[in-house]
Scaffold this active site. Sequence first.
Site, mmCIF file in Angstrom:
data_model
loop_
_atom_site.group_PDB
_atom_site.id
_atom_site.type_symbol
_atom_site.label_atom_id
_atom_site.label_comp_id
_atom_site.label_asym_id
_atom_site.label_seq_id
_atom_site.Cartn_x
_atom_site.Cartn_y
_atom_site.Cartn_z
ATOM 1 N N GLU A 167 6.988 0.443 4.482
ATOM 2 C CA GLU A 167 5.906 1.274 4.074
ATOM 3 C C GLU A 167 6.162 2.684 4.534
ATOM 4 O O GLU A 167 6.010 3.008 5.828
ATOM 5 C CB GLU A 167 4.835 0.934 4.872
ATOM 6 C CG GLU A 167 4.158 -0.331 4.513
ATOM 7 C CD GLU A 167 2.529 -0.445 4.880
ATOM 8 O OE1 GLU A 167 1.961 -0.765 3.774
ATOM 9 O OE2 GLU A 167 2.223 -0.426 5.675
ATOM 10 N N GLY A 173 -1.691 6.056 1.836
ATOM 11 C CA GLY A 173 -2.852 6.631 1.838
ATOM 12 C C GLY A 173 -2.839 8.215 1.504
ATOM 13 O O GLY A 173 -3.878 8.916 1.513
HETATM 14 C C1 PEP Z 1 -1.393 0.325 4.027
HETATM 15 O O1 PEP Z 1 -2.523 0.273 4.541
HETATM 16 O O2 PEP Z 1 -0.660 -0.496 4.525
HETATM 17 C C2 PEP Z 1 -1.189 1.168 2.875
HETATM 18 C C3 PEP Z 1 0.154 1.050 2.138
HETATM 19 O O3 PEP Z 1 -2.367 1.971 2.207
HETATM 20 P P1 PEP Z 1 -2.337 2.554 1.081
HETATM 21 O O4 PEP Z 1 -2.266 1.593 -0.250
HETATM 22 O O5 PEP Z 1 -3.536 3.167 1.070
HETATM 23 O O6 PEP Z 1 -1.276 3.898 0.835
#
Ligand code: PEP
Length: 251
Positions: A167, A173
């Site tokens: 990530e 977000g």
């Molecule tokens: C997450 O909370 O792990 C995430 C990837 O959030 P989002 O999809 O909102 O970017």
Amino acid sequence: MKKPLMAGNWKMNKTVLEAIEFTKTLKNTISDIANVEVLICPAFTALYAVSNEIRGSNINLGSQNFFWESKGAFTGEISPVMIKDVGCSYVIIGHSERRQYFAETNEAVNKKIKAAFTVTLKPIVCVGETLKEREDNVTSKVIEKQIREGLFGLTLEQASSVVIAYEPVWAIGTGKTASPDQAQEIHHFIRKIYEQMYSKDISNKLRILYGGSVNSKNVSDLMNKPDIDGGLVGGASLEVESFTKLIRYFK
Ligand code: PEP
């Protein structure tokens, strides 16, 4: 064949009633789904109610966090035993929001992964670079350190049941997504590290999720990449309709 995993991280959202309502609807909309593992990770307060709701369905339950000790004087914390007891099979560990706002270190991540195994919870271990780290060209260094320190001392069997979520912090977000090629490059890199640490076989079987503004428009390009085995989804997992579209991509 690895079964893809589509995981929803609800973060600090939904009351108990909202969580029940969501789960009832999701159960119906995806009742025919068998080729993808579906996971929802509600806030602690809704785990018990959602656990009752998913009984007998194809939805799995996960926690967004826990503390590594099994019980004792740790006011405000929740233990792995409690998470397992309430019906979870997964736990998210080292999410960037925990690293950023709650000073969670690779050492803490390591303790939590080991604690998860004491109660046979499957850890979803989050790794990812900040925007500054990407601009400074240290992305792979940061990720390698997060993995080597986070997973330090695991047995081969334990390493085999870990799920890694890549990530990029700048994509969470924010509406910015890593391009499918950028994501694939890091996923491939993670698989190589896993091969060095464990074995080719374990590395090939490792599920690596992508997370960071996944939505119904970009899901297909991302999930088509050979080293992307599913998603960890925040915003788009909060509505049944959008989450269902992501799950149904695999159908
Ligand atoms: C997450 O909370 O792990 C995430 C990837 O959030 P989002 O999809 O909102 O970017």
